[in-house]
Design a protein around this motif. Structure first.
Motif, short mmCIF file in Angstrom:
data_model
loop_
_atom_site.label_atom_id
_atom_site.label_comp_id
_atom_site.label_asym_id
_atom_site.label_seq_id
_atom_site.Cartn_x
_atom_site.Cartn_y
_atom_site.Cartn_z
N THR A 303 75.88 -71.09 -83.39
CA THR A 303 74.48 -71.21 -82.98
C THR A 303 73.56 -70.65 -84.05
OG1 THR A 303 74.93 -71.19 -80.61
CG2 THR A 303 72.75 -70.46 -81.31
N ASP A 304 73.91 -69.45 -84.54
CA ASP A 304 73.09 -68.84 -85.59
C ASP A 304 73.17 -69.64 -86.88
OD1 ASP A 304 72.18 -66.84 -83.97
OD2 ASP A 304 73.67 -65.36 -84.59
N LEU A 305 74.33 -70.24 -87.15
CA LEU A 305 74.47 -71.05 -88.36
C LEU A 305 73.58 -72.29 -88.28
CD1 LEU A 305 76.14 -70.88 -90.96
CD2 LEU A 305 77.83 -72.39 -89.90
N ILE A 306 73.56 -72.93 -87.10
CA ILE A 306 72.69 -74.10 -86.91
C ILE A 306 71.22 -73.68 -87.00
CG2 ILE A 306 71.92 -75.81 -85.22
CD1 ILE A 306 74.80 -75.97 -84.24
N THR A 307 70.90 -72.52 -86.40
CA THR A 307 69.53 -72.03 -86.47
C THR A 307 69.11 -71.76 -87.91
OG1 THR A 307 69.84 -70.98 -84.30
CG2 THR A 307 67.91 -70.31 -85.57
N LEU A 308 70.04 -71.23 -88.72
CA LEU A 308 69.77 -71.02 -90.14
C LEU A 308 69.45 -72.33 -90.83
CD1 LEU A 308 69.77 -69.26 -92.70
CD2 LEU A 308 72.24 -69.63 -92.85
N ALA A 309 70.21 -73.38 -90.53
CA ALA A 309 69.96 -74.69 -91.14
C ALA A 309 68.58 -75.23 -90.74
CB ALA A 309 71.05 -75.67 -90.72
N VAL A 310 68.22 -75.01 -89.47
CA VAL A 310 66.91 -75.46 -88.99
C VAL A 310 65.79 -74.75 -89.73
CG1 VAL A 310 65.37 -75.41 -86.99
CG2 VAL A 310 67.73 -76.18 -86.70
N TYR A 311 65.96 -73.45 -89.95
CA TYR A 311 64.91 -72.70 -90.65
C TYR A 311 64.89 -72.98 -92.15
CZ TYR A 311 63.18 -70.18 -86.64
OH TYR A 311 62.58 -69.86 -85.46
N MET A 312 65.98 -73.47 -92.69
CA MET A 312 65.94 -73.93 -94.08
C MET A 312 65.04 -75.15 -94.20
SD MET A 312 67.58 -71.84 -95.95
CE MET A 312 67.63 -72.82 -97.46
N VAL A 313 65.09 -76.01 -93.19
CA VAL A 313 64.16 -77.15 -93.15
C VAL A 313 62.72 -76.64 -93.09
CG1 VAL A 313 63.40 -79.13 -91.79
CG2 VAL A 313 65.84 -78.67 -92.05
N ALA A 314 62.51 -75.60 -92.26
CA ALA A 314 61.17 -75.02 -92.15
C ALA A 314 60.70 -74.44 -93.48
CB ALA A 314 61.17 -73.93 -91.07
N LEU A 315 61.62 -73.81 -94.20
CA LEU A 315 61.28 -73.25 -95.51
C LEU A 315 60.81 -74.32 -96.47
CD1 LEU A 315 61.22 -70.92 -97.54
CD2 LEU A 315 63.68 -71.26 -97.91
N ILE A 316 61.51 -75.44 -96.49
CA ILE A 316 61.11 -76.56 -97.37
C ILE A 316 59.72 -77.06 -96.97
CG2 ILE A 316 61.65 -78.91 -98.10
CD1 ILE A 316 64.62 -78.20 -97.62
N SER A 317 59.48 -77.19 -95.65
CA SER A 317 58.17 -77.62 -95.18
C SER A 317 57.08 -76.64 -95.60
CB SER A 317 58.19 -77.74 -93.65
OG SER A 317 56.90 -78.02 -93.15
N GLY A 318 57.40 -75.33 -95.51
CA GLY A 318 56.43 -74.33 -95.91
C GLY A 318 56.09 -74.38 -97.39
N LEU A 319 57.03 -74.82 -98.21
CA LEU A 319 56.78 -74.98 -99.64
C LEU A 319 55.96 -76.24 -99.92
CD1 LEU A 319 60.33 -74.04 -100.99
CD2 LEU A 319 58.22 -72.73 -101.35
N VAL A 320 56.24 -77.30 -99.18
CA VAL A 320 55.56 -78.58 -99.41
C VAL A 320 54.11 -78.53 -98.97
CG1 VAL A 320 55.50 -81.01 -98.72
CG2 VAL A 320 57.68 -79.93 -99.27
N GLY A 321 53.83 -77.90 -97.81
CA GLY A 321 52.47 -77.89 -97.26
C GLY A 321 51.40 -77.43 -98.22
N PRO A 322 51.52 -76.23 -98.84
CA PRO A 322 50.50 -75.79 -99.79
C PRO A 322 50.36 -76.70 -101.01
CG PRO A 322 51.84 -73.94 -99.06
CD PRO A 322 52.51 -75.18 -98.56
N LEU A 323 51.47 -77.33 -101.43
CA LEU A 323 51.42 -78.21 -102.59
C LEU A 323 50.59 -79.47 -102.33
CD1 LEU A 323 55.12 -77.98 -103.86
CD2 LEU A 323 53.11 -76.80 -104.77
N ILE A 324 50.65 -79.97 -101.10
CA ILE A 324 49.92 -81.21 -100.80
C ILE A 324 48.50 -80.94 -100.28
CG2 ILE A 324 52.04 -82.46 -100.32
CD1 ILE A 324 51.41 -82.27 -97.36
N THR A 325 48.19 -79.67 -99.98
CA THR A 325 46.86 -79.35 -99.46
C THR A 325 45.74 -79.78 -100.40
OG1 THR A 325 47.72 -77.50 -98.15
CG2 THR A 325 45.35 -77.52 -98.60
N PRO A 326 45.83 -79.52 -101.72
CA PRO A 326 44.75 -79.98 -102.61
C PRO A 326 44.58 -81.49 -102.63
CG PRO A 326 46.11 -78.32 -103.70
CD PRO A 326 46.83 -78.72 -102.45
N LYS A 327 45.64 -82.23 -102.28
CA LYS A 327 45.57 -83.69 -102.33
C LYS A 327 45.06 -84.30 -101.03
CE LYS A 327 49.45 -83.87 -105.59
NZ LYS A 327 50.84 -84.35 -105.83
N ILE A 328 45.47 -83.73 -99.89
CA ILE A 328 45.08 -84.33 -98.61
C ILE A 328 44.05 -83.52 -97.85
CG2 ILE A 328 47.36 -85.39 -98.42
CD1 ILE A 328 48.01 -83.40 -96.20
#
Length: 455
Positions: A303-328
Motif C-alpha cells: 500500500t505504501d509502495l503504491i502510495t509512493l508511486a502516486v506521489y511521484m506522479v504528483a511530484l512531476i505535476s508539481g514540477l510541470v505546473g510552474p513551468l507552464i504558468t508563464p505560458k498559460i
C-alpha cells in the motif's frame, strides 16, 4: 505627521524600484523560503502513513484518530493568523528564524509522546510555527523576487509538498523493510521532522530583512543600507531619518483590499481556491493509505509502495505546473487543475461503487496531478496582489482558509467514511473541485505579472 505624509510617495517609488528592477539572489532566497514547505509536508502527511500503527497500538476512537492527524492543521490555522500579523509588525527575518527553532523543538518532541492525547497537543503546537512560516515565506518571496519570477517560485510550493510526502513514504518503507517495530517506527518518522528544520534555520541565518518591509515601517536608514549592500542602490529618494508608522491591522487590510476590484477578486479567489483545494486533498488524498487498506487493494507494505508511486506522479505535476504558468497564466492553470480533480474523483467513486478497486491507484494519480495544479497559486495570488504594507496579513489570511478546510476534512473524514461509506464519501468530495472550478472561471482575473503600485 506632515513629514510622514510627504515621504509616502517617495517610499512607494522606492518599493516600486525594488520590485521591478532587482532580483540578485532572489531565486536562492525564494528556494530557502519554499523549502519550509518540505518540513510542513513531512510533518502534516507523514502521520497518514503511520496512523495505522498508532491506531493498532493505542486504539483511539475515530474522532481522536482524526484529531491526531488534524491537530497540526488546527495549530497552523492559528499560526497563519498570528504569523501574518507578526510578519508585518516585527519583521520577516525575526519570524522565520523563530519558527524554525520552535518547530525543531516540538518536531523532535513528537517521538517522546506517551499517548495519543499528548501527541495531539504536541502536533497542535507544531502547527503554529508551520502556519506562521508559510505566511512569512510568501511575503519574503514577493519582496525579494521580480514580477514573473515570483509567481513561478510561489507556485512551486506544491513541488516541496510532493518531495516531503515522497520522503516520508520512503522512510516508512525503509523502516518497514528492515523490520523496525511498529511502536518505534511511528516515533522515528514523526520525530525526524525536526531535523530539516534546524538545518534550514542555519541556512537562513544570514538572510537580511527585506528592504520593502523596512520602508513600510518607516525604517529608512536600514532600508537604504540593505539596498546598497544587496543591489548597489542607495535609494536616494528616501530620506535619512526614520519615521514612526502604525502597525497594520486586519480590518484595515480588508478595507484597503476593497478599494481595488482586481485585487479584491484575485484575493477572494485565493481564499475560495485554498479552501477547496485542501478540502479535496484532506478528504481523499490524505487518507489514500487508509482507503487502499479499507478496500483491500493490497497489504501494508505494498500500500505504501503504491502510495509512493502516486506521489511521484504528483511530484512531476508539481514540477510541470510552474513551468507552464508563464505560458498559460494562473487562470487556465486553475481551470485545468480543478477539472482534472473532478474527473478523477468521479472515476474513483465509480470504481468503489462497482468494486473495480484496481482503478483506484490510477484515479488517485490523476487526482493528484490535477490537485497539484489547482493548489499551486492559491497562496501565490493573494500574496502577490497585496500591498506591501499588508502582505504578511494577506498571506496569513489566505493560508487560514487552507487550514480551515484541512483541519475539518482530516478531523471529520474518518467518521464520515464510517457513517456513509467510502464510495458515497468519495463522491461527496467532488463538491470541492466543482466549487473551485466555478471560482476560477467566474471570479479569478488573469493576474500573471501583476505588480501593485505599493510593490
Amino acid at each position: 505627521m506632515d513629514n510622514a505624509l510627504g515621504i509616502e510617495p517617495r517610499a512607494a517609488a522606492a518599493i516600486s524600484r525594488l520590485v521591478e528592477k532587482y532580483s540578485p539572489s532572489g531565486t536562492k532566497i525564494g528556494w530557502l523560503m519554499i523549502a519550509s514547505i518540505f518540513i510542513e509536508a513531512w510533518d502534516l502527511y507523514s502521520i497518514s502513513f503511520v496512523i495505522v500503527f498508532i491506531k493498532a497500538i493505542y486504539h483511539p476512537s475515530a474522532l481522536m484518530l482524526g484529531l491526531a492527524s488534524a491537530a497540526t492543521q488546527g495549530g497552523a490555522l492559528i499560526g497563519a493568523l498570528i504569523g501574518g500579523w507578526l510578519t508585518d509588525k516585527i519583521g520577516r527575518r525575526a519570524v522565520f528564524l523563530g519558527t524554525m527553532l520552535m518547530f525543531f523543538v516540538f518536531g523532535v518532541l513528537q517521538a517522546f509522546a506517551t499517548g495519543v492525547t499528548m501527541l495531539v497537543i504536541i502536533r497542535f503546537i507544531i502547527g503554529i510555527p508551520l502556519g506562521t512560516d508559510i505566511a512569512n515565506g510568501y511575503t519574503y518571496i514577493m519582496e525579494f523576487m521580480q514580477s514573473g519570477k515570483r509567481e513561478v517560485m510561489g507556485n512551486r510550493w506544491q513541488v516541496m509538498f510532493a518531495v516531503g510526502e515522497v520522503v516520508a513514504i520512503a522512510i516508512v518503507l525503509l523502516f518497514l523493510g528492515i523490520g523496525v517495530k511498529d511502536a518505534l517506527l511511528w516515533r522515528i518518522v514523526l520525530g525526524l521532522s525536526g531535523v530539516p528544520a534546524i538545518i534550514l534555520f542555519f541556512l537562513r541565518l544570514n538572510l537580511p530583512e527585506t528592504a520593502i518591509w523596512l520602508i513600510q515601517r518607516g525604517r529608512y536608514r536600514e532600508a537604504k543600507a540593505i539596498a546598497s549592500q544587496m543591489y548597489g542602490d542607495p535609494l536616494e529618494m528616501l530620506p535619512d531619518a526614520d519615521v514612526p508608522v502604525p502597525t497594520p491591522k486586519l480590518r484595515e487590510f480588508l478595507r484597503d483590499l476593497r478599494k481595488d476590484p482586481l485585487r479584491f477578486r484575485a484575493s477572494l479567489y485565493g481564499w475560495i481556491a485554498g479552501f477547496m483545494q485542501n478540502g479535496e486533498f484532506a478528504t481523499f488524498a490524505f487518507y489514500l493509505p487508509v482507503l487502499f487498506a479499507l478496500v483491500h487493494v493490497t497489504g501494508t507494505f505494498d500500500t505504501d509502495l503504491i502510495t509512493l508511486a502516486v506521489y511521484m506522479v504528483a511530484l512531476i505535476s508539481g514540477l510541470v505546473g510552474p513551468l507552464i504558468t508563464p505560458k498559460i497564466g494562473q487562470k487556465k492553470l486553475s481551470i485545468w487543475g480543478f477539472s482534472i480533480v473532478g474527473i478523477a474523483l468521479l472515476i474513483a467513486a465509480a470504481a468503489l461503487y462497482t468494486g473495480h478497486n484496481i482503478l483506484l491507484p490510477f484515479a488517485a494519480g490523476l487526482m493528484l496531478w490535477g490537485h497539484y495544479w489547482d493548489a499551486e497559486n492559491c497562496m501565490t495570488i493573494p500574496s502577490m496582489v497585496a500591498s506591501a504594507r499588508y502582505r504578511g496579513i494577506s498571506s496569513g489570511f489566505a493560508y487560514m482558509w487552507i487550514k480551515v478546510s484541512g483541519f475539518l476534512g482530516i478531523f471529520l473524514f474518518p467518521s464520515f467514511f464510517a457513517m456513509i461509506g467510502t464510495a458515497n464519501a468519495t463522491l461527496f468530495t467532488v463538491v470541492f473541485p466543482l466549487c473551485g472550478l466555478l471560482a476560477s472561471i467566474f471570479i479569478l482575473p488573469e493576474v500573471y505579472g501583476y505588480v501593485s503600485k505599493e510593490g
